[in-house]
Design an enzyme around this catalytic site. Structure first.
Site, PDB file in Angstrom:
ATOM      1  N   CYS A  70      39.617  31.503  42.406  1.00  0.00           N
ATOM      2  CA  CYS A  70      40.896  32.091  42.833  1.00  0.00           C
ATOM      3  C   CYS A  70      40.983  33.498  42.255  1.00  0.00           C
ATOM      4  CB  CYS A  70      42.065  31.248  42.328  1.00  0.00           C
ATOM      5  SG  CYS A  70      42.209  29.681  43.168  1.00  0.00           S
ATOM      6  N   ASP A 101      39.929  30.681  47.198  1.00  0.00           N
ATOM      7  CA  ASP A 101      41.117  31.389  47.705  1.00  0.00           C
ATOM      8  C   ASP A 101      40.783  32.815  48.119  1.00  0.00           C
ATOM      9  OD1 ASP A 101      43.972  31.706  48.118  1.00  0.00           O
ATOM     10  OD2 ASP A 101      44.026  32.899  46.270  1.00  0.00           O
ATOM     11  N   GLU A 109      37.783  39.834  53.709  1.00  0.00           N
ATOM     12  CA  GLU A 109      39.024  39.154  54.070  1.00  0.00           C
ATOM     13  C   GLU A 109      39.684  39.849  55.254  1.00  0.00           C
ATOM     14  OE1 GLU A 109      41.414  38.826  50.522  1.00  0.00           O
ATOM     15  OE2 GLU A 109      39.979  37.501  49.551  1.00  0.00           O
ATOM     16  N   HIS A 117      43.804  33.612  50.447  1.00  0.00           N
ATOM     17  CA  HIS A 117      44.238  34.503  49.358  1.00  0.00           C
ATOM     18  C   HIS A 117      45.742  34.307  49.061  1.00  0.00           C
ATOM     19  CE1 HIS A 117      43.125  38.543  47.297  1.00  0.00           C
ATOM     20  NE2 HIS A 117      44.008  37.885  46.583  1.00  0.00           N
ATOM     21  N   LEU A 118      46.052  33.070  48.683  1.00  0.00           N
ATOM     22  CA  LEU A 118      47.461  32.707  48.461  1.00  0.00           C
ATOM     23  C   LEU A 118      47.854  32.683  46.985  1.00  0.00           C
ATOM     24  CD1 LEU A 118      48.099  29.735  50.946  1.00  0.00           C
ATOM     25  CD2 LEU A 118      48.666  32.144  51.205  1.00  0.00           C
ATOM     26  N   GLY A 119      46.907  33.007  46.099  1.00  0.00           N
ATOM     27  CA  GLY A 119      47.172  32.876  44.658  1.00  0.00           C
ATOM     28  C   GLY A 119      48.485  33.505  44.228  1.00  0.00           C
TER      29      GLY A 119
HETATM   30  P1  NAD Z   1      42.856  39.921  33.160  1.00  0.00           P
HETATM   31  O1  NAD Z   1      42.393  41.321  33.176  1.00  0.00           O
HETATM   32  O2  NAD Z   1      44.062  39.563  32.358  1.00  0.00           O
HETATM   33  O3  NAD Z   1      41.668  38.965  32.717  1.00  0.00           O
HETATM   34  C1  NAD Z   1      40.348  39.127  33.108  1.00  0.00           C
HETATM   35  C2  NAD Z   1      39.477  38.607  31.991  1.00  0.00           C
HETATM   36  O4  NAD Z   1      38.137  38.638  32.438  1.00  0.00           O
HETATM   37  C3  NAD Z   1      39.544  39.474  30.729  1.00  0.00           C
HETATM   38  O5  NAD Z   1      39.876  38.698  29.596  1.00  0.00           O
HETATM   39  C4  NAD Z   1      38.139  40.039  30.611  1.00  0.00           C
HETATM   40  O6  NAD Z   1      37.734  40.171  29.269  1.00  0.00           O
HETATM   41  C5  NAD Z   1      37.333  38.983  31.323  1.00  0.00           C
HETATM   42  N1  NAD Z   1      36.030  39.446  31.763  1.00  0.00           N
HETATM   43  C6  NAD Z   1      35.678  40.671  32.244  1.00  0.00           C
HETATM   44  N2  NAD Z   1      34.365  40.704  32.521  1.00  0.00           N
HETATM   45  C7  NAD Z   1      33.878  39.472  32.207  1.00  0.00           C
HETATM   46  C8  NAD Z   1      32.587  38.894  32.270  1.00  0.00           C
HETATM   47  N3  NAD Z   1      31.541  39.592  32.686  1.00  0.00           N
HETATM   48  N4  NAD Z   1      32.455  37.596  31.880  1.00  0.00           N
HETATM   49  C9  NAD Z   1      33.516  36.889  31.430  1.00  0.00           C
HETATM   50  N5  NAD Z   1      34.763  37.400  31.322  1.00  0.00           N
HETATM   51  C10 NAD Z   1      34.933  38.671  31.721  1.00  0.00           C
HETATM   52  O7  NAD Z   1      43.094  39.547  34.701  1.00  0.00           O
HETATM   53  P2  NAD Z   1      43.990  38.375  35.299  1.00  0.00           P
HETATM   54  O8  NAD Z   1      45.345  38.900  35.586  1.00  0.00           O
HETATM   55  O9  NAD Z   1      43.821  37.166  34.479  1.00  0.00           O
HETATM   56  O10 NAD Z   1      43.241  38.203  36.718  1.00  0.00           O
HETATM   57  C11 NAD Z   1      41.973  37.580  36.777  1.00  0.00           C
HETATM   58  C12 NAD Z   1      41.410  37.685  38.191  1.00  0.00           C
HETATM   59  O11 NAD Z   1      42.277  37.047  39.120  1.00  0.00           O
HETATM   60  C13 NAD Z   1      41.241  39.116  38.713  1.00  0.00           C
HETATM   61  O12 NAD Z   1      40.074  39.187  39.476  1.00  0.00           O
HETATM   62  C14 NAD Z   1      42.441  39.284  39.649  1.00  0.00           C
HETATM   63  O13 NAD Z   1      42.213  40.246  40.630  1.00  0.00           O
HETATM   64  C15 NAD Z   1      42.514  37.910  40.237  1.00  0.00           C
HETATM   65  N6  NAD Z   1      43.818  37.538  40.806  1.00  0.00           N
HETATM   66  C16 NAD Z   1      43.786  36.841  41.975  1.00  0.00           C
HETATM   67  C17 NAD Z   1      44.975  36.423  42.521  1.00  0.00           C
HETATM   68  C18 NAD Z   1      44.987  35.708  43.834  1.00  0.00           C
HETATM   69  O14 NAD Z   1      45.893  35.906  44.618  1.00  0.00           O
HETATM   70  N7  NAD Z   1      44.032  34.868  44.104  1.00  0.00           N
HETATM   71  C19 NAD Z   1      46.200  36.720  41.874  1.00  0.00           C
HETATM   72  C20 NAD Z   1      46.172  37.416  40.666  1.00  0.00           C
HETATM   73  C21 NAD Z   1      44.945  37.826  40.128  1.00  0.00           C
HETATM   74  C1  MLT Z   2      45.832  40.255  42.763  1.00  0.00           C
HETATM   75  O1  MLT Z   2      44.763  40.752  42.416  1.00  0.00           O
HETATM   76  O2  MLT Z   2      46.909  40.584  42.234  1.00  0.00           O
HETATM   77  C2  MLT Z   2      45.835  39.207  43.791  1.00  0.00           C
HETATM   78  O3  MLT Z   2      44.651  39.101  44.443  1.00  0.00           O
HETATM   79  C3  MLT Z   2      47.037  39.131  44.638  1.00  0.00           C
HETATM   80  C4  MLT Z   2      47.136  40.099  45.767  1.00  0.00           C
HETATM   81  O4  MLT Z   2      46.159  40.698  46.158  1.00  0.00           O
HETATM   82  O5  MLT Z   2      48.242  40.276  46.264  1.00  0.00           O
END
Ligand code: NAD
Ligand code: MLT
Length: 521
Positions: A227, A253, A258, A276-278
């Site tokens: 996700c 997700d 996309e 992509h509903l996260g």
């Molecule tokens: P964050 O920056 O708080 O956390 C990311 C973590 O990944 C950090 O602790 C970092 O140290 C670690 N990291 C970086 N490179 C790494 C590696 N090579 N190996 C292991 N760990 C590593 O980010 P977050 O807010 O927790 O978001 C995490 C992911 O989720 C991002 O890719 C973000 O875009 C995605 N996201 C997706 C959705 C969605 O709708 N599906 C929603 C929000 C965030």
């Molecule tokens: C994000 O990185 O914040 C998520 O993927 C959510 C979004 O793209 O809206």
């Protein structure tokens, strides 16, 4: 300010923008249409749909800020934005809980085959045997990436009775210990986990972090969840591992492209997919939209946004303390740029005294900005450092104990083949900047307005005639300081207005004067 909103943004965010800006919402623009329209806007607000490429940035003549309502910024060419001096902001935290909850929904759906069972029943079947699942209780969950989302998943899945293993090379043992979990290696995660979920950004290091060879060392019957970002788990390898039965199931997700087309993940029954509903909850969408709107408006007001990705983040409290040093450094940069000879290749900044205790990064950037501005390169806080590098000038920063009796001292040196030019400055009292030395001449001059620097022989009847020249031209002298070095003196005159070339020329003709130079701070 004109703002283009090019992805669906919650109404609250748009309304917030409209309090101070003219907003156009145009979703579904083609890349060509975006390139065509972007030049009319000062700000761009996006989610993950809009691709802000180097080409888009190149044509964005007026763009000052790109606001990403969300976390991932892999759809923005940040380097290109930085080079152009465009601030990139995101909204970390606003959708963390939603993304964590979605991941947990995926873990439980996978364990209990809920989407497949739902489709089967609605398709007229009653197949209880086929959809027998597994408990998550007492199973091992491997979490790759212990950032905001990883942490929220940890605390929640511990309550389900799962054993947690985490891998994140950028976090400390202490942080993991505070959460009551163990940091481990990637291999241990692959070898021991029953469920593996990824929560890293997509970078060159994390692209295909899980590929064919990683599937080979996983426990048979493992379940995977992505996700975070499409591509962290190789899509073809995952689809093949599920098809072969090596992986019991996966929940995805996010996709490399996309919306996904011709994607092997969509073809496997054992893979649950969501579009992509996260972050797609009412709460998260309001949070990120309002947070991005506030930062765009802050940039427009000339304030520093809290989540800028390509400039140092400075809290308002720290800014109050740092501002006098930043102002002084910028003026020192301007001064040294106007004093320096051609052919320089290094700018050195040395911090001494109480300034050492502070975060010097914004001060350094201010000095570089002032220097580049004074030599004709219009830069801002975002692109000052990269611009200096592109001009082949090395920047060095160091600290010293030698403060010449001042409580704080900033030294700026411009080094080149023709020698070194130095300027020293201090913040006096709480707020006022003073230049205390220019090359070998000790002075004590305020950093305002215009300065005339007159180098002259150390003898009587030079200073008076110089003042007469200025007086005859109706130029008021606000301050005067004279510094001695060897047989020469440096007279620094603070004047309210610039003086003409002709006046400078007249000053050089005063007997004993060697050089005169107008400096604009
Ligand atoms: P964050 O920056 O708080 O956390 C990311 C973590 O990944 C950090 O602790 C970092 O140290 C670690 N990291 C970086 N490179 C790494 C590696 N090579 N190996 C292991 N760990 C590593 O980010 P977050 O807010 O927790 O978001 C995490 C992911 O989720 C991002 O890719 C973000 O875009 C995605 N996201 C997706 C959705 C969605 O709708 N599906 C929603 C929000 C965030
Ligand atoms: C994000 O990185 O914040 C998520 O993927 C959510 C979004 O793209 O809206």
């Amino acid at each position: 300010m004109r703002v283009l909103v090019s992805d669906p943004l919650s109404e609250e965010g748009v309304k917030r923008l409209e309090t101070e800006a003219k907003v156009d919402v145009m979703t579904n623009l083609s890349p060509e249409e975006l390139i065509e329209r972007i030049k009319d806007y000062d700000a761009l607000a996006i989610r993950s749909g809009t691709k802000v490429t180097a080409e888009v940035i190149e044509t964005a003549e007026n763009l000052k800020v790109i606001g990403r309502a969300g976390v991932g910024v892999d759809n923005i060419d940040i380097d290109a934005a930085t080079r152009k001096g465009i601030i990139v902001v995101n909204t970390p935290g606003g959708n963390t809980i939603s993304a964590a909850e979605h991941t947990i929904a995926m873990i439980l759906s996978l364990a209990r085959n809920i989407p497949q069972a739902n489709s089967s029943l609605k398709g007229g079947e009653w197949n209880r045997k086929m959809y027998t699942g597994v408990e998550v209780y007492n199973k091992t969950l491997g979490i790759i990436g212990l950032g905001r989302i990883g942490v929220e998943i940890t605390t929640r899945m511990k309550a389900f009775g799962m054993r947690i293993l985490t891998y994140d090379p950028f976090i400390t043992e202490e942080k993991a210990a505070d959460l009551g979990i163990k940091l481990t290696s990637l291999d241990e995660i692959f070898e021991k986990s029953d469920f593996i979920t990824v929560h890293t950004p997509l970078t060159e290091d994390t692209r295909n972090l899980i590929d064919e060879k990683e599937f080979d060392i996983m426990k048979p019957g493992v379940r995977l969840i992505n996700c975070a970002r499409g591509g962290i788990i190789n899509e073809a390898a995952l689809a093949a591992a599920v098809a072969e039965g090596k992986v019991a199931g996966a929940a995805v997700d996010v996709f490399t492209k996309e919306p996904p087309t011709d994607n092997p993940l969509l073809e496997q029954k054992g893979i649950i997919v969501t579009p992509h509903l996260g972050a797609s909850t009412a709460e998260a969408q309001v949070n990120v939209a309002v947070a991005v709107a506030d930062q765009i408006l802050a940039v427009n007001r000339g304030e520093l946004p809290p989540n800028a990705l390509n400039m140092p983040a400075i809290s308002p409290e720290v800014l109050v303390v740092m501002e006098p040093y930043m102002t002084l450094a910028e003026k020192m940069g301007r001064l040294i740029g106007q004093l320096g000879r051609d052919g320089y290749d290094k700018l050195e900044i040395i911090y001494g005294g109480t300034v050492v205790e502070k975060d010097s990064n914004p001060v350094t950037i201010s000095a570089v900005k002032g220097f580049l501005d004074s030599i004709g390169h219009k830069v801002n806080f975002v692109n000052a450092l990269i611009n200096l590098k592109e001009h082949g000038i090395t920047l060095t920063e160091s600290k010293t104990e030698a403060i010449n009796g001042y409580s704080n001292l900033i030294t700026l040196k411009l080094v080149g083949q023709k020698g070194t030019t130095s300027v020293y400055g201090t913040v006096y009292g709480k707020k006022e900047g003073r230049i205390v030395q220019i090359n070998e001449y000790r002075v004590y001059v305020p950093t305002e307005g215009h300065m005339i620097l007159v180098t002259h022989e150390d003898k009587p009847n030079v200073i008076g005639p110089c003042c007469t020249v200025l007086g005859e031209k109706g130029i008021n002298i606000g301050g005067m300081h004279v510094g001695r070095a060897g047989k020469e003196q440096l007279m620094v005159l603070n004047v309210d207005h610039p003086v003409s070339e002709e006046t400078l020329e007249k000053l050089t003709r005063v007997p004993g004067v060697l050089k005169s130079l107008l400096i604009k701070l």
